[in-house]
Design a protein around this motif. Structure first.
Motif, short mmCIF file in Angstrom:
data_model
loop_
_atom_site.label_atom_id
_atom_site.label_comp_id
_atom_site.label_asym_id
_atom_site.label_seq_id
_atom_site.Cartn_x
_atom_site.Cartn_y
_atom_site.Cartn_z
N GLU A 45 0.82 -1.20 0.00
CA GLU A 45 0.00 0.00 0.00
C GLU A 45 0.85 1.26 0.00
OE1 GLU A 45 -3.33 2.15 -0.45
OE2 GLU A 45 -3.13 -0.04 -0.54
N SER A 46 2.07 1.18 0.54
CA SER A 46 2.96 2.34 0.56
C SER A 46 3.27 2.80 -0.86
CB SER A 46 4.26 1.99 1.29
OG SER A 46 4.01 1.56 2.60
N TYR A 47 3.49 1.86 -1.76
CA TYR A 47 3.83 2.19 -3.14
C TYR A 47 2.61 2.76 -3.87
CZ TYR A 47 7.90 -0.41 -1.78
OH TYR A 47 9.02 -0.82 -1.10
N ARG A 48 1.45 2.27 -3.51
CA ARG A 48 0.23 2.84 -4.11
C ARG A 48 0.02 4.28 -3.65
NH1 ARG A 48 -1.72 -2.37 -2.35
NH2 ARG A 48 -1.83 -3.84 -4.10
N ARG A 49 0.28 4.52 -2.36
CA ARG A 49 0.10 5.88 -1.84
C ARG A 49 1.07 6.85 -2.52
NH1 ARG A 49 0.45 3.42 3.54
NH2 ARG A 49 -1.65 2.90 4.27
N ILE A 50 2.31 6.43 -2.67
CA ILE A 50 3.30 7.31 -3.28
C ILE A 50 2.95 7.57 -4.73
CG2 ILE A 50 5.71 7.49 -4.00
CD1 ILE A 50 6.44 5.99 -1.44
N ALA A 51 2.60 6.52 -5.44
CA ALA A 51 2.22 6.68 -6.85
C ALA A 51 1.04 7.65 -6.98
CB ALA A 51 1.88 5.33 -7.46
N ALA A 52 0.06 7.51 -6.08
CA ALA A 52 -1.10 8.40 -6.13
C ALA A 52 -0.70 9.83 -5.81
CB ALA A 52 -2.16 7.92 -5.13
N SER A 53 0.22 10.01 -4.88
CA SER A 53 0.60 11.36 -4.47
C SER A 53 1.36 12.10 -5.55
CB SER A 53 1.44 11.31 -3.20
OG SER A 53 2.74 10.81 -3.46
N ILE A 54 1.99 11.36 -6.45
CA ILE A 54 2.72 12.01 -7.54
C ILE A 54 1.98 11.91 -8.86
CG2 ILE A 54 4.95 11.61 -6.43
CD1 ILE A 54 5.35 9.25 -8.34
N GLY A 55 0.79 11.30 -8.83
CA GLY A 55 -0.01 11.21 -10.04
C GLY A 55 0.53 10.25 -11.06
N CYS A 56 1.10 9.15 -10.58
CA CYS A 56 1.72 8.18 -11.50
C CYS A 56 1.15 6.79 -11.25
CB CYS A 56 3.23 8.16 -11.28
SG CYS A 56 4.12 7.06 -12.39
N ALA A 57 0.78 6.08 -12.29
CA ALA A 57 0.30 4.71 -12.15
C ALA A 57 1.43 3.82 -11.67
CB ALA A 57 -0.24 4.19 -13.48
N THR A 58 1.14 2.89 -10.77
CA THR A 58 2.20 2.02 -10.25
C THR A 58 2.84 1.18 -11.33
OG1 THR A 58 0.53 0.34 -9.69
CG2 THR A 58 1.19 1.87 -7.94
N ASN A 59 2.08 0.82 -12.37
CA ASN A 59 2.68 0.00 -13.41
C ASN A 59 3.56 0.80 -14.37
OD1 ASN A 59 0.85 1.35 -15.00
ND2 ASN A 59 -0.40 -0.46 -15.48
N ASN A 60 3.76 2.09 -14.07
CA ASN A 60 4.73 2.89 -14.80
C ASN A 60 6.02 3.05 -14.00
OD1 ASN A 60 3.27 3.42 -17.11
ND2 ASN A 60 2.25 5.19 -16.23
N ILE A 61 6.13 2.28 -12.94
CA ILE A 61 7.28 2.42 -12.04
C ILE A 61 8.06 1.12 -11.97
CG2 ILE A 61 7.95 2.72 -9.62
CD1 ILE A 61 5.45 4.50 -9.33
N LEU A 62 9.36 1.26 -12.03
CA LEU A 62 10.26 0.12 -11.78
C LEU A 62 11.07 0.45 -10.54
CD1 LEU A 62 11.69 -2.51 -12.39
CD2 LEU A 62 13.21 -1.26 -13.92
N PHE A 63 10.94 -0.34 -9.51
CA PHE A 63 11.54 -0.08 -8.22
C PHE A 63 12.79 -0.92 -8.02
CE2 PHE A 63 11.48 -1.18 -3.57
CZ PHE A 63 11.94 0.04 -3.12
N LEU A 64 13.90 -0.27 -7.65
CA LEU A 64 15.14 -0.99 -7.34
C LEU A 64 15.37 -0.99 -5.85
CD1 LEU A 64 16.12 -1.13 -10.34
CD2 LEU A 64 18.35 -0.65 -9.42
#
Length: 315
Positions: free
Chosen positions: A245-264
């Motif tokens: 849920e942390s990654y969903r919150r961050i994605a929402a706060s920056i206006g970015c879909a989570t599936n547009n993110i690659l996390f290292l």
């Protein structure tokens, strides 16, 4: 509208495209991000041939500013926590508490640690922090020692509680201000981030270390004050890094879909949490990081240095 094509690639690791079923697929139409966390590398990248779109990024992720596109790059700085910062906490926490005990900020820190200790009471080896039941030096030393023991216990388990991180941040602030500590940064990092920013990408930090601690690290680093390289900061107040849920919150706060993110990350539990949020994942290997199992090495895309990332032309 596609604004620009990027072909950032890894030199030493297998390519992200097609690496795992359902993740980082070349035909998915997704742009990915490598991200780097404090203490380890996390840098974002789009897949080869995909275009950066509108600005979206987090935790050291950068993104393009072109309208209508959607991509982010995450790049936080790999820092040598285990060699300098964490040992400083262990060696100096008692002295710090004695020197600052009467200060309001220190009492808030202790109160938060005491509350965390109550929540941890059912855990094996948990260390309670009693209230002061009287006056006198002996009573004060008893409570301070309990706080020290609790901090050491949490650190021995590599816990990321907000209470622990808040105290650590305040201790590091004092240490940085007096010149006792500097944030050590791998030499390949700053040049790479400057190039990414020149290409129109933004960079954010997401770390288990507090935002205050992050700013101290980058403000008092071995490379000087490099805070200007970052566009924002996130810490565990947004949520633990091992919870999806942390990654969903961050994605929402920056206006970015989570599936547009690659996390290292170098922590498989964080990688799993990010995947559960439909975020792409790659794992970084740096000196001092915990080792990976053979299954983890074959499952994740790997990178060990920013020099292994090729920044595409901005033309």
């Amino acid at each position: 509208m596609l604004a620009r094509e990027y072909a950032l690639s890894c030199r030493s690791a297998a390519p992200l495209v097609g690496r795992r079923a359902g993740r980082c697929r070349g035909d998915s139409g997704r742009s990915g991000i490598f991200s780097m966390d404090i203490g380890q590398l996390e840098c974002s990248q789009p897949h080869p041939g995909k275009a950066l779109e509108h600005r979206c990024s987090f935790d050291g992720w950068s993104c393009s500013t072109a309208p209508g596109s959607a991509e982010s790059l995450k790049c936080a700085i790999p820092l040598k926590y285990d060699e300098t910062l964490f040992p400083y906490i262990k060696d100096n926490v008692k002295e710090y508490l004695r020197a600052h005990w009467e200060e309001e900020e220190c009492q808030r820190d202790v109160g938060l640690l005491r509350k965390q200790a109550q929540e941890d009471s059912s855990l094996d080896g948990a260390v309670p922090i009693p209230l002061e039941s009287g006056s006198g030096e002996e009573e004060l030393e008893r409570v301070i020692q309990a706080v020290v023991d609790n901090v050491h216990w949490q650190m021995s388990l590599d816990r990321k509680t907000t209470a622990l991180k808040q105290l650590q941040g305040h201790m590091w602030r004092a240490a940085y201000a007096t010149g006792h500590v500097k944030g050590e940064i791998f030499e390949d990092v700053v040049p790479a981030i400057r190039k990414w920013r020149e290409a129109g990408m933004k960079v954010y930090i997401y770390s288990s270390g507090s935002v205050e601690a992050q700013k101290l690290l980058f403000g008092y680093s071995t490379e000087g004050d490099i805070l200007e390289l970052f566009d924002g900061h996130f810490d565990t107040k947004i949520g633990p890094k091992v919870e999806s849920e942390s990654y969903r919150r961050i994605a929402a706060s920056i206006g970015c879909a989570t599936n547009n993110i690659l996390f290292l990350t170098d922590v498989p539990r964080e990688a799993n949490a990010a995947e559960e949020a439909d975020t792409h994942v790659a794992v970084v290997i740096r000196p001092g990081n915990a080792g990976l199992t053979d299954d983890e090495k074959s499952y994740y895309s790997l990178i060990s240095s920013f020099t292994e990332l090729f920044l595409p032309s901005s033309t």
